[in-house]
Design a protein around this motif. Structure first.
Motif, PDB file in Angstrom:
ATOM      1  N   ALA A   3      39.440  47.587   9.535  1.00  0.00           N
ATOM      2  CA  ALA A   3      39.201  46.809  10.753  1.00  0.00           C
ATOM      3  C   ALA A   3      39.960  47.351  11.960  1.00  0.00           C
ATOM      4  O   ALA A   3      40.022  46.688  13.002  1.00  0.00           O
TER       5      ALA A   3
ATOM      6  N   GLU B 223      39.494  41.801  12.526  1.00  0.00           N
ATOM      7  CA  GLU B 223      38.869  42.618  13.577  1.00  0.00           C
ATOM      8  C   GLU B 223      39.307  42.187  14.973  1.00  0.00           C
ATOM      9  O   GLU B 223      39.200  42.977  15.920  1.00  0.00           O
TER      10      GLU B 223
ATOM     11  N   GLN C 222      31.500  47.400   8.186  1.00  0.00           N
ATOM     12  CA  GLN C 222      31.835  48.140   9.404  1.00  0.00           C
ATOM     13  C   GLN C 222      30.707  49.084   9.815  1.00  0.00           C
ATOM     14  O   GLN C 222      30.009  49.655   8.978  1.00  0.00           O
TER      15      GLN C 222
END
Length: 472
Positions: free
Chosen positions: A367, A343, A264
């Protein structure tokens, strides 16, 4: 592949090097007498001086502070004590060595990394409320055992003097060789022997800490353990795990290390409008296997078979297929594909597996995917930042502020009602944004990969409470 003679030779070379290194850099006086493992646990309270016990009770008076601010639903950064961490060069050389190159470091590695420059760290053991043990058992297992997500790094497989460590834990032996050496060295130290480990904390977010030879180890009986799931009396009856209930003096529930979190970009926050535009309503992946604990070749008596719970997700996908997109599959996928699916989903199913907790909860939070939690015993044994004796956990982070939760019975027998609730939240921006914002507020407390020391500080606070919990 190395021959047996080469492996043996490498073992003695590594052992000699480790011994020489320890003698060169050691700055602590290590006693050569027996470790705490040789002393009966029931004598623990007699070993602790009465003055020390009095001090522990006084400190416990301020333990009523709640980790969670009930008004906001946020976890407060409340650690105000001091901690001492055993020096890495002396006790855990793998931190700056081979494990530093691993792409899937464990929560233990991330925790130690956060503590290196932590403002409440002291180099004086006598000033500390908490003694942190840096042995990297979890990261060793994540980075060396065979798994679907990553091939073990070549540097860890080549010239390995202890190949048996990869697969024999926890059923044949409790710990890998270097973790064992780290623990033994700490137990011989005057800092450990001062209170026989009562003020010591070791974070091990690996499932093996609750099974097999590991739970039987005398090396962890007196300390506080940070782990992904507690074992209370009810869970202990399954797979003959009664020993796991009191395998350590006290337990703290710590976040899993999320593989999704590692990739991320935390410098950029996903907005709620971006969340609304995600194409998939809900995602979930699971293996085509039975999700139940086994005792040798038979299902353990009393074990929960979570296979129907997980396969019910396929029924959900079928019912939603005509009106919306989902990403629900009974199959493994490469990490990149799995990450993309969560995601691109607004909600993520979190369904118990062999035991009540699941790494998918932390993957979902990483996510920005609102969790849908289906695990009746989650709050009892898997609530993040909770702590307690004998598996009886208190405090912790209430996830209902940012997750939809459903009883297992409703999930199996009233799926239409579950679907209606998910749609209700998804189609009501006011309800959805409240969940989404609470999730954003709590991400720093649940994700080791996020910048800062928030997760580490709150684990320290829960550990401090555990350390000063009165056994009586």
């Amino acid at each position: 592949m190395a021959s047996l003679s080469q492996v043996v030779a490498l073992f003695f070379v590594a052992f000699a090097a480790a011994t020489a290194y320890a003698e060169d850099v050691s700055d602590l006086s290590l006693s050569q007498t027996s470790s705490v493992a040789d002393r009966p646990r029931h004598r623990l309270r007699r070993m602790v001086p009465s003055a020390r016990r009095s001090m522990l009770r006084q400190r416990s008076m301020r333990n009523d502070m709640k980790v969670v601010d009930r008004a906001t639903g946020k976890v407060k950064n409340v650690f105000e004590g001091k901690f001492y961490m055993y020096p890495l060069p002396n006790f855990e050389r793998r931190f700056h060595g081979e494990l530093a190159q691993c792409e899937r470091k464990g929560a233990d590695y991330m925790f130690i990394s956060s503590l290196l420059e932590h403002p409440m760290r002291t180099t004086e053991p006598d000033e500390a409320d908490l003694m942190v043990m840096p042995c990297l058992f979890e990261s060793y297992r994540r980075c060396t055992t065979t798994n679907h997500a990553e091939r073990p790094p070549t540097s860890l497989l080549e010239a390995n003097p202890h190949p048996e460590d990869f697969e024999e834990i926890p059923w044949v032996k409790a710990f890998d060789t270097e973790t064992q050496e780290c623990l033994e060295k700490i137990q011989r130290s005057p800092q450990y022997r001062k209170n026989w480990g009562v003020d010591h904390f070791w974070l091990v977010a690996d499932w093996s800490i609750n099974f097999g030879r590991t739970v039987e180890s005398e090396m962890i009986k007196n300390i506080t353990l940070g782990k992904i799931e507690a074992v209370d009396a009810k869970e202990g009856l399954v797979q003959n795990r009664e020993a796991a209930v009191d395998s350590s003096r006290c337990s703290v529930i710590v976040p899993y290390a999320s593989d999704v979190a590692y990739v991320q970009d935390f410098s950029r926050q996903t907005t709620f409008d971006e969340w609304l535009q995600r194409p998939s309503l809900v995602s979930f992946r699971f293996d085509p296997r039975k999700y139940v604990l086994y005792c040798k070749s038979q299902v353990c008596e009393g074990a929960v078979d979570a296979t129907p719970l997980r396969r019910q997700s396929l029924v959900l996908a079928d019912k939603l297929s005509e009106e919306t997109q989902t990403s629900i599959f009974m199959d493994r996928a490469p990490l990149a594909e799995y990450t993309r699916e969560v995601e691109e989903s607004r909600f993520c199913l979190i369904i118990r597996g062999d035991t009540p907790s699941s790494h998918s909860f932390y993957d979902a939070v990483a996510a920005n995917c609102i969790p849908i939690l289906i695990s009746d015993r989650w709050s009892a044994v898997a609530s993040p930042l909770s702590h307690g004796l004998h598996g009886n956990m208190v405090g912790g982070l209430p996830v209902d502020g940012f997750a939809l939760t459903f009883p297992e019975e409703a999930w199996m027998n009233d799926l239409e009602k579950v679907i209606a609730r998910i749609k209700e939240v998804d189609q009501d921006p006011e309800k959805a944004v409240k969940l989404y914002q609470h999730m954003q507020d709590n991400r720093p407390y649940l994700l080791w990969s996020m910048p800062g020391v928030t997760a580490a500080s709150n684990v320290l606070e829960s550990a401090r409470k555990c350390v000063h919990e009165d056994q009586d």
